[in-house]
Design an enzyme around this catalytic site. Structure first.
Site, short mmCIF file in Angstrom:
data_model
loop_
_atom_site.label_atom_id
_atom_site.label_comp_id
_atom_site.label_asym_id
_atom_site.label_seq_id
_atom_site.Cartn_x
_atom_site.Cartn_y
_atom_site.Cartn_z
N THR A 198 10.22 -8.18 3.20
CA THR A 198 10.31 -7.03 2.29
C THR A 198 9.38 -5.88 2.71
OG1 THR A 198 8.51 -7.88 0.93
CG2 THR A 198 10.75 -8.57 0.33
N ASP A 255 -8.43 -6.24 15.53
CA ASP A 255 -8.46 -6.92 16.83
C ASP A 255 -9.61 -6.42 17.69
OD1 ASP A 255 -6.37 -8.59 16.37
OD2 ASP A 255 -4.86 -7.32 17.34
N ASP A 295 -5.61 -1.48 17.30
CA ASP A 295 -5.74 -2.31 16.09
C ASP A 295 -7.23 -2.53 15.80
OD1 ASP A 295 -3.90 -4.77 14.57
OD2 ASP A 295 -6.09 -4.84 14.53
N ARG A 321 1.37 -8.21 4.73
CA ARG A 321 2.67 -7.57 4.54
C ARG A 321 3.77 -8.62 4.68
NH1 ARG A 321 4.76 -2.15 7.34
NH2 ARG A 321 4.10 -3.19 9.21
N1 URA Z 1 -4.04 -0.50 11.64
C1 URA Z 1 -4.79 -0.45 12.77
O1 URA Z 1 -5.69 -1.26 12.98
N2 URA Z 1 -4.53 0.51 13.68
C2 URA Z 1 -3.57 1.43 13.50
O2 URA Z 1 -3.40 2.31 14.37
C3 URA Z 1 -2.81 1.36 12.31
C4 URA Z 1 -3.06 0.39 11.40
#
Ligand code: URA
Length: 213
Positions: free
Chosen positions: A112, A207, A204, A108
């Protein structure tokens, strides 16, 4: 594109939901998270391939000859949206080892907020194939929209989108752009937070899968 209502298929099998609940827990280890994602992806792969065409082939068992159902050709391409999609790809390939694989990498743009493609590789002859796009988290939907837009340009016969968790906002946004692409997910959570995370979610996914936090 069809005129029919956009479809969301809830694959809420008890085994999948149980495994997903363990993944959501903040104290679940990286290795358990990855293993569970692979197991869930196998189960999801089983569901998503339910409509694959079969053809009858003559075979010999040790006792007799018979006409036996066999998958028709190698017509599926699984497209992994980097990087979290790789966690789902591994499980899916266990149930459909003959599937072809594509990758799409998007980031991303911080100014923008538009997804920018940095990697794209898919097999040739996409026109023959059903493309199953895998990305664990359908949050805002922006990267899924961009990924599917790009894949549609290669002309696949059909596109499906598979995730592990979806937010209502992401589903709405995705289907505003791709009403013809069905979404398959085990669960739809409550909402997105102001940073675009799914609530309650699991954090995430990339992660947690790779231990990068
Ligand atoms: N991407 C992720 O890994 N977790 C989220 O909650 C949203 C987007």
């Amino acid at each position: 594109m069809t005129d029919s209502k956009p479809q969301v298929h809830l694959i809420d099998h008890p085994l999948i939901l149980h495994k997903l609940s363990i993944m959501r827990r903040k104290d679940t280890s990286t290795s358990a998270f990855r293993a569970l994602l692979e197991e869930i992806s196998m189960l999801l792969g089983y569901e998503l391939t339910r409509d694959l065409p079969v053809e009858m082939q003559d075979i010999e068992t040790p006792l007799a000859t018979m006409s036996a159902p066999t998958l028709q050709g190698k017509k599926v391409v699984i497209i992994s949206v980097l990087r979290a999609g790789t966690g789902m790809l591994d499980g899916f390939l266990k149930v459909l080892p003959s599937a072809r694989v594509g990758h799409i990498g998007l980031y991303r743009d911080p100014k923008t907020l538009i997804p920018v493609e940095y990697y794209f590789k898919v097999p040739r002859e996409m026109a023959d194939r059903q493309a199953i796009v895998v990305d664990p988290m359908l949050a805002t939907g922006n990267s899924a929209i961009a990924a599917v837009e790009r894949i549609k340009r290669t002309g696949p016969k059909q596109v499906k989108f598979l995730c592990l968790l979806a937010a209502p906002e992401g589903i709405e946004n995705f289907h505003a752009h791709h009403p013809d692409v069905p979404i398959y997910t085990p669960a739809v959570d409550e909402r997105l937070d102001e940073k675009g995370y799914i609530i309650p979610g699991l954090g995430d996914a990339g992660d947690r899968m790779f231990g990068t936090k």
